[in-house]
Design an enzyme around this catalytic site. Sequence first.
Site, mmCIF file in Angstrom:
data_model
loop_
_atom_site.group_PDB
_atom_site.id
_atom_site.type_symbol
_atom_site.label_atom_id
_atom_site.label_comp_id
_atom_site.label_asym_id
_atom_site.label_seq_id
_atom_site.Cartn_x
_atom_site.Cartn_y
_atom_site.Cartn_z
ATOM 1 N N GLN A 47 6.150 -37.712 4.310
ATOM 2 C CA GLN A 47 5.216 -36.594 4.140
ATOM 3 C C GLN A 47 4.451 -36.811 2.835
ATOM 4 O OE1 GLN A 47 6.971 -32.667 4.056
ATOM 5 N NE2 GLN A 47 4.984 -31.645 4.192
ATOM 6 N N ASP A 102 -7.806 -35.282 11.407
ATOM 7 C CA ASP A 102 -7.221 -35.985 10.259
ATOM 8 C C ASP A 102 -8.228 -37.025 9.782
ATOM 9 O OD1 ASP A 102 -5.747 -38.045 8.741
ATOM 10 O OD2 ASP A 102 -3.971 -36.885 9.300
ATOM 11 N N ILE A 103 -8.456 -37.048 8.489
ATOM 12 C CA ILE A 103 -9.474 -37.938 7.923
ATOM 13 C C ILE A 103 -9.097 -39.410 8.112
ATOM 14 C CG2 ILE A 103 -8.676 -38.165 5.514
ATOM 15 C CD1 ILE A 103 -12.193 -37.084 6.635
ATOM 16 N N HIS A 161 2.384 -29.665 8.561
ATOM 17 C CA HIS A 161 1.337 -30.015 9.533
ATOM 18 C C HIS A 161 1.932 -30.862 10.646
ATOM 19 C CE1 HIS A 161 1.467 -32.960 6.248
ATOM 20 N NE2 HIS A 161 1.270 -33.865 7.189
ATOM 21 N N PHE A 162 1.288 -30.771 11.789
ATOM 22 C CA PHE A 162 1.704 -31.530 12.972
ATOM 23 C C PHE A 162 0.571 -32.478 13.350
ATOM 24 C CE2 PHE A 162 4.091 -27.715 12.706
ATOM 25 C CZ PHE A 162 5.380 -28.139 12.973
ATOM 26 N N HIS A 163 0.911 -33.764 13.427
ATOM 27 C CA HIS A 163 -0.079 -34.766 13.831
ATOM 28 C C HIS A 163 -0.118 -34.834 15.354
ATOM 29 C CE1 HIS A 163 -0.363 -36.954 9.866
ATOM 30 N NE2 HIS A 163 0.848 -36.441 9.709
#
Length: 146
Positions: free
Chosen positions: A94, A30-31, A100-102
Amino acid sequence: MTDCIFCKIINKEIPSYTIYEDEDILAFLDISQVSKGHTLVIPKKHVANLFEYDEDLAARVFTKIPEIARAVRLFDPEIKGLNLLNNNGEFASQSVFHSHFHLIPRYATDSLDGFGLKWETKGDTLSSENFTEIKDTIISKLEEKS
Ligand code: AMP
Ligand code: ZN
């Protein structure tokens, strides 16, 4: 989906720090790096959120998450835990509408302030009748589906 940023990452139209890829999923950094190693796991199939998964897609995605989580955990010995976080809908924070899953590693040195997920408990304000009503309503929704 043409104007989806995560589909563009899947199609290599924009770059990513990809750590794992197969026919079903992509995992990449993740950026925003809420903590060092913060990773996103996404299905290659464009679905907006968890509500759009069928059993097959869920099986294909969820089966891979523990292995990726273990690798993320092992990348730094200071990692003492990991939060798996999944936001569904704008109201639930969101911001990218490709599911997506963090995977957010938690370091021994982390301050909880940096994470920002507030978790107030309200169970003691509900009666056993309230709990039973909530339980029974959700069960009826499950039964409507089957
Ligand atoms: P959410 O708020 O749960 O929808 O999370 C979306 C996440 O996508 C955020 O944590 C962003 O930092 C991350 N993100 C957005 N664009 C990119 C990108 N191009 N590469 C990596 N992560 C991204
Ligand atoms: Zn997409």
